[in-house]
Enzyme design. Structure first.
Site, PDB file in Angstrom:
ATOM      1  N   SER A 142       5.466   6.143  -0.087  1.00  0.00           N
ATOM      2  CA  SER A 142       5.076   5.223   0.259  1.00  0.00           C
ATOM      3  C   SER A 142       5.947   3.948   0.643  1.00  0.00           C
ATOM      4  O   SER A 142       7.127   3.060   0.213  1.00  0.00           O
ATOM      5  CB  SER A 142       4.073   4.057  -1.186  1.00  0.00           C
ATOM      6  OG  SER A 142       3.366   3.210  -0.381  1.00  0.00           O
ATOM      7  N   SER A 143       6.018   3.092   1.624  1.00  0.00           N
ATOM      8  CA  SER A 143       6.336   2.295   2.176  1.00  0.00           C
ATOM      9  C   SER A 143       6.402   0.948   1.430  1.00  0.00           C
ATOM     10  O   SER A 143       5.322   0.892   1.953  1.00  0.00           O
ATOM     11  CB  SER A 143       6.454   2.329   3.539  1.00  0.00           C
ATOM     12  OG  SER A 143       7.053   3.264   4.520  1.00  0.00           O
ATOM     13  N   THR A 177       4.490   6.318   7.724  1.00  0.00           N
ATOM     14  CA  THR A 177       5.391   6.793   8.299  1.00  0.00           C
ATOM     15  C   THR A 177       6.165   8.145   9.011  1.00  0.00           C
ATOM     16  O   THR A 177       6.830   8.303   9.744  1.00  0.00           O
ATOM     17  CB  THR A 177       6.294   6.747   6.664  1.00  0.00           C
ATOM     18  OG1 THR A 177       6.451   5.877   6.154  1.00  0.00           O
ATOM     19  CG2 THR A 177       7.930   7.386   7.192  1.00  0.00           C
ATOM     20  N   GLY A 217      -1.298  -1.227   5.670  1.00  0.00           N
ATOM     21  CA  GLY A 217      -2.770  -1.334   5.941  1.00  0.00           C
ATOM     22  C   GLY A 217      -3.381  -2.346   4.924  1.00  0.00           C
ATOM     23  O   GLY A 217      -2.804  -2.833   3.698  1.00  0.00           O
ATOM     24  N   GLU A 229      -5.522  -3.895   2.073  1.00  0.00           N
ATOM     25  CA  GLU A 229      -5.197  -3.173   0.909  1.00  0.00           C
ATOM     26  C   GLU A 229      -6.663  -4.303   0.299  1.00  0.00           C
ATOM     27  O   GLU A 229      -6.446  -5.124   0.390  1.00  0.00           O
ATOM     28  CB  GLU A 229      -4.478  -2.814   0.605  1.00  0.00           C
ATOM     29  CG  GLU A 229      -2.940  -2.836   0.933  1.00  0.00           C
ATOM     30  CD  GLU A 229      -1.882  -2.592  -0.110  1.00  0.00           C
ATOM     31  OE1 GLU A 229      -2.102  -3.613  -0.562  1.00  0.00           O
ATOM     32  OE2 GLU A 229      -0.827  -1.542   0.008  1.00  0.00           O
ATOM     33  N   GLY A 243      -0.550   6.308   2.331  1.00  0.00           N
ATOM     34  CA  GLY A 243      -0.078   7.608   1.991  1.00  0.00           C
ATOM     35  C   GLY A 243      -0.901   8.288   2.507  1.00  0.00           C
ATOM     36  O   GLY A 243      -2.019   9.521   3.082  1.00  0.00           O
ATOM     37  N   ASN A 286       0.753   7.534  -3.302  1.00  0.00           N
ATOM     38  CA  ASN A 286       1.905   7.940  -2.294  1.00  0.00           C
ATOM     39  C   ASN A 286       3.005   8.174  -2.777  1.00  0.00           C
ATOM     40  O   ASN A 286       3.446   6.926  -3.705  1.00  0.00           O
ATOM     41  CB  ASN A 286       1.781   7.170  -0.979  1.00  0.00           C
ATOM     42  CG  ASN A 286       2.421   8.053   0.629  1.00  0.00           C
ATOM     43  OD1 ASN A 286       2.735   8.998   0.085  1.00  0.00           O
ATOM     44  ND2 ASN A 286       2.902   7.293   1.496  1.00  0.00           N
TER      45      ASN A 286
END
Length: 1136
Positions: free
Chosen positions: A160-161, A112, A387, A389, A108, A157
């Site tokens: 989210s990827s 991307t 990133g 987590e 989020g 997000n």
């Protein structure tokens, strides 16, 4: 003089955190908040860009902004992601340095979007051209495809990827993109089977159900209702701001641009539908005699539909869900699966099917976007990866452990490359390097990845160990080996320090990462690391007839059974991270650190605690301290002198000597202490930000004084200019007025003179006119008197003549009346006499007729009716048969005279039939055997191509010659004639299409009853000779082109070199003869004719799609073939 801007101009807060004073966590967060509130979402830490997600659109990404940052120095304008992208691109293009852009941050934070902005900026500033634009479009359009299959809606997000992506964009020596290569890391495939509350599955499932047409869903056996699929969460199926139907159309268009063929797109959608169907399969227990439970499928409808989609026998897959075969050396043992194991096997198959499909998509995209040239390329890598987590509720599992390990490696390489870059710059500028103290996280990386005692190594060892293996046994092993490690904490370890730590549960362990402590729940570590898929399921998938299944499950091949266990998920990820680290170390790094300001995903909200948490685990404060450990600010001498030269009278307004000497004079005059700066080879290094801000304050005050001076000089210049303009204007106005007054005086004198002249001339003219009028009246009076006298004499003479004429006319009239009376009397007498004679003649004629009728009445009544009838019928038939003489002898003429009388109806139809049969027989009697064969071929061509091929109508009038090359007579082909033993049925010149460029090479095409031959046009050497039994089918388009594909049977001896794509002006005749030979031969199958505007051709190992479109080609009226990508040849056919 050019006005140059700087990062320090009009600065909101501090644009570069290296210059922040005082430097602490509170001031760092406050500076980010201040800039965020003023829509300044980008901030620097040296060459690192911090990006705050604004959660709204800002007008800072326009084409004007692109041009503003193009070819500008990094610190020349306010912080922006375009500045970093431009710096990286120019270093790659001008200095031949490979670049990489590392984008990190939590879900989020905008990673991307940041990668999209970097790619769009590079696409905007690099070269132009048809091929370059095509490559750029393919690179950009690969994002929507990967986002649809790899992104999902999460709590943090909406897009989210759920995988890590690294793209290498390859450039030529000019800086134009040639292609790219994408690598993906650790797709979150567990999301396929289960999603946390409030989150969704991958986008493609919802896009397919919302955006696909009803016909497509019917083919895929799907329904639009999300609630009918167990793998789709219903509480957040619809997301505000996401249009799944429009996104599906975007994905379909992007796949077409990237180079996916329609058949490949359909295959991908079938696998997505199969995953949804797989989630609906449920099991029930069934007791066996031995007391064990065996799983059985409850409702076999979904299983049946899934098997139909994949082309699998239903019984094979149903058995794979009920039994498991275990092989050890030469022994095989089959065991039953209970319901829980069956559900595990189903979910494992779904996860593996989707993850392997995603990997196939990445590979397929790489095939389309990879650079074609073999020369060395310049490379720019863009890394968009998850990133650090940390879940606050402590629900951190194997996925978070792997992600955080990757971030540890990235932090390690970040610190190493940052320090190396600093050290290289100091050495390059001849500045003394002082060793910088910083936290080295290599000890944490070693704790995780050590091959002997690392956590991943122990997890792999536990997974491979025989016997009972659970998550608890793995934790026990960690407690035994890692108990003394300073960054490992566990409640059950031998380290007594944590025995009473109630914040640490018994089934968890804690690692002190560089970003803080993270608590990991050990549950699921072993299963997720194993990632097992039963061999029975792999072999069942390999047996599927679906075009992709054998590529996705190669281990299912029974001929290549491997009893060795596949590598674990942790081992694979560790290896891929190692490759990534080696790749990054060979490139010049550029960093973008993404931060999200709040968890609500709304604009204008800045949560201090959330931002502070991200600043800590991104290591931003550590980064600032590393940059400030030496000299906080550095600037080239030219830029420094240009910016601060007004502070010294010796350097203002222009310094004539070397720039370094000018900077030395400037700093000496400003009384800057010598320990606050250092002179490099090309830059001035300033140690403390306060020194820089002091110079800025003095510059600002000096600029105010200069502005006052400039205003004073400008006002004086403006007043003098205005006075001179007024003076010049007064002289001009006076001159114009004097001219105007003289012109008016002259015009008045001239006007008075003209008036006087006109009056005098008028008076003289009137006197002359009066005299002329008097003379004219005298002449007119004499003439009038004479005229009246002559008139009186004439009237008297006329009256006398009229009297004489009247007397003569009266005598003539009386005589004429008398003669008329006599003539009328004679006429009446003659008419009466003629009337009497005519009456006598008529009466005599009637009498004679009466006598004749009385004499012949008895004969007429007996025979006259029949004779008249026969005579009438005879005349009608003569007239009817004479009318039939106009009919032609052509069998094609369908005209026939109309029926004249009703009684001839049957005879008329029968005569027409008999006549048509007779003239057809006469026409056939004229044919020779050769001509009969030609007409039979024409008839067969009509059955094959009529109303199917647009080229057919133009071929009807052209006779089939067969031998167009006169191969028997031409001495040039004597050698070729000797090489062909049988009679040549057809010889023609064709073009063989080259797959590489779509261009044709001329070839001689010979057809006999048993094979066809392709030979070189110039030498006559045989290039290929194919037996007709090896020919499977022939493919042509529906257009008016001459392209056709000869497809060979798989496994035949002739199929090694692939199919033949040819073009000929006599396509109809060639295919007709091929089909006729296959029909008449009893020892071979009939050749299939496929007529379609899109078909596949096998070129050696690859299949290429040949697609026909209408549109005028550039080279004239003929069809043109052009290669679009590695798997598509496009034929442009002129519009009719």
């Amino acid at each position: 003089m050019e006005v140059k801007t700087s990062l320090l101009d009009n600065m909101i807060g501090v644009g570069d955190m290296v210059l922040l004073e005082p430097l602490n966590e509170d001031s760092f967060i406050e500076n980010l908040r201040n800039r965020f509130d003023h829509n300044e979402i980008y901030t620097y830490i040296g060459s690192v860009v911090i990006s705050m997600n604004p959660y709204r659109s800002l007008p800072i990404y326009t084409p004007q902004k692109v041009e503003e940052y193009r070819n500008r120095n990094f610190y020349e304008l306010s912080p922006h992601i375009y500045a970093l992208a431009d710096e990286a691109y120019r270093s790659l293009r001008d200095q031949d340095k490979d670049q990489c852009i590392l984008i990190t941050g939590e879900s989020g934070a905008g990673k991307t979007e940041a990668s999209k902005l970097v790619m769009s900026y590079v696409a905007a500033v690099c070269g132009k051209g048809q091929e370059v634009n095509k490559v750029k479009e393919q690179l950009l359009q690969s994002n929507p495809v990967l986002e649809a299959f790899g992104n999902a809606k999460t709590m943090r997000n909406d897009n989210s990827s759920r995988f890590g992506k690294y793209m290498d964009i390859e450039f030529d020596f000019k800086g134009d993109p040639l292609g790219g290569v994408i690598s993906n890391y650790l797709l979150e495939k567990s999301r396929v089977c289960k999603q946390p509350r409030g989150e969704r599955n991958f986008h493609i499932f919802y896009q397919l159900l919302s955006g696909a047409s009803d016909d497509t869903l019917m083919k895929l056996k799907l329904d639009r209702d999300f609630s009918k699929y167990n793998y789709l969460s219903l509480d957040s199926a619809n997301v505000n701001g996401l249009d799944d139907a429009a996104s599906f159309r975007t994905v379909r268009n992007a796949m077409q641009i990237v180079g996916f063929m329609e058949a490949e797109v359909q295959s991908v959608l079938e696998l997505v539908a199969a995953v949804l169907k797989l989630g609906n399969i449920e099991f029930k227990p069934e007791s066996r005699i031995n007391g064990f439970d065996e799983s059985r499928v409850k409702d076999k409808n979904d299983l049946k539909e899934m098997c139909e989609l994949l082309g699998i026998e239903q019984s094979v897959l149903e058995r794979a869900f009920s039994y498991r075969t275990v092989e050890a050396k030469m022994e095989k043992m089959s065991t039953t699966l209970n319901v829980a194991q069956a559900y595990y096997a189903r979910d494992a198959l779904a996860k593996n099917l989707y993850s392997r499909l995603f990997s196939w998509l990445v590979t397929r995209i790489n095939e389309s976007i990879k650079a074609q040239a073999k020369t060395r390329h310049k490379v720019m890598g863009v890394l968009d990866i998850y990133g650090f987590e940390i879940f606050e509720d402590g629900d951190n599992s194997f996925e978070q452990f792997i992600i955080n390990y990757c971030n540890e490696k990235l932090q390690q390489i970040f610190i190493e490359l940052t320090l190396r870059e600093e050290q290289e710059e100091y050495i390059r500028e001849d500045i003394e390097w002082t060793n910088i103290e910083y936290f080295n996280n290599a000890v944490i990386c070693d704790l995780i990845e050590n091959n002997q005692n690392g956590i991943l190594a122990m997890l792999d060892e536990e997974c491979l160990r025989p016997g009972t293996v659970t998550d608890d046994t793995f934790l026990d092993k960690l407690n035994t080996i890692c108990a003394e490690h300073q960054h490992f904490e566990s409640r059950l370890s031998k380290n007594s320090k944590f025995l009473t730590d109630h914040s640490l549960p018994h089934s968890c362990f804690r690692i002190q990462h560089y970003a803080g402590k993270v608590l990991y729940r050990v549950e699921g570590f072993v299963d997720k690391n194993n990632d097992l898929l039963y061999r029975d399921l792999s072999q069942a998938m390999y047996k599927a007839t679906h075009s992709l299944m054998r590529q996705l499950f190669p281990e299912g091949n029974p001929a290549k059974v491997n009893l060795k266990r596949p590598p674990t998920a942790g081992f694979q990820f560790k290896a891929s991270v190692g490759v990534l680290m080696k790749n990054l170390q060979t490139k010049n790094p550029n960093y973008i650190r993404c931060i999200k300001p709040n968890d609500k995903k709304v604009a204008h909200i800045f949560t201090d605690s959330l931002v502070c948490h991200q600043v800590r685990y991104l290591g931003l404060m550590e980064n600032v301290r590393v940059r400030r450990a030496g000299y906080a600010f550095r600037q080239p001498y030219e830029s420094c002198l240009e910016r601060y030269k007004m502070l010294c009278k010796k350097t203002w307004p222009q310094w004539r000597g070397p720039t370094r000497d000018g900077v030395e004079v400037l700093l000496t005059d400003c009384s800057v202490p010598s320990e606050e700066f250092a002179y490099g080879r090309s830059k001035i290094f300033i140690r403390n930000p306060r020194t820089l801000f002091t110079l800025e304050e003095r510059r600002r005050a000096c600029l105010e004084d200069l502005a006052t001076l400039i205003q004073k000089i400008y006002r004086g210049w403006k007043s003098r200019t205005h006075f001179l303009l007024l003076k010049k204007s007064q002289v001009v106005v006076a001159a114009w007025y004097r001219r105007y007054a003289q012109q008016n005086k002259y015009q008045k004198i001239k006007s008075a003179t003209l008036v006087m002249q006109s009056f005098i001339r008028g008076w003289k003219a009137r006197n002359i006119l009066r005299q002329l009028k008097y003379e004219k009246r005298c002449k007119e009076a004499v003439t009038t008197i004479a005229a009246y006298w002559h008139g009186t004499q004439a009237r008297m003479e006329l009256r006398r003549l009229k009297t004489e004429a009247r007397n003569k006319r009266a005598v003539s009239v009386i005589w004429a009346y008398w003669q008329g009376t006599k003539a009328r009397r004679e006429l009446r007498r003659l008419k009466e006499e003629a009337r009497r004679k005519h009456a006598v003649a008529i009466i005599w004629a009637y009498w004679l007729g009466l006598q004749v009728r009385r004499e012949y009445r008895k004969f007429f009544r007996a025979n006259a009716g029949k004779k008249i009838y026969d005579f009438t019928i005879q005349r009608i038939m003569q007239k009817y048969f004479l009318g039939l003489k106009t009919t032609t002898m052509s069998p094609m003429d369908n005209t026939w005279p109309t029926q004249p009388y009703g009684f001839l109806e049957g005879a008329h139809t029968e005569l027409r039939r008999i006549f048509h049969l007779w003239r057809c027989k006469k026409y056939r009697g004229q044919f020779t055997e050769e001509k009969k064969s030609v007409y039979e071929e024409k008839l067969e061509a009509s059955e094959i191509f009529k109303d199917k091929k647009a080229l057919y109508p133009s071929s009807v009038s052209q006779p089939f010659k067969g031998d167009y090359l006169e191969i028997q007579k031409n001495p040039k082909y004597q050698k070729l004639n000797g090489a062909v033993e049988e009679k040549v049925l057809l010889a023609d010149l064709v073009n063989k299409i080259n797959r590489a460029n779509g261009k044709g090479s001329p070839r001689l095409f010979l057809l006999t009853k048993s094979n066809f031959v392709l030979a070189d046009q110039k030498t006559g050497q045989v290039k290929a000779s194919v037996p007709l039994p090896d020919l499977a089918s022939v493919s042509v388009s529906t257009q008016s082109d001459g392209f056709f594909a000869l497809k060979l049977k798989e496994g035949s001896a002739s199929a090694s070199k692939g199919d033949f794509l040819l073009s000929s002006e006599h396509l109809i005749e060639i295919i007709t003869k091929l089909h006729r030979i296959g029909t008449t031969a009893a020892d071979r199958d009939q050749i299939n004719i496929d007529i379609s505007d899109e078909f596949l051709v096998q070129f050696k190992q690859d299949k290429v799609c040949v697609k026909f479109i209408q549109g005028g080609p550039k080279n004239g009226n003929s069809a043109a073939c052009k290669r679009k990508n590695n798997r598509l040849l496009e034929v442009s056919v002129p519009s009719p």
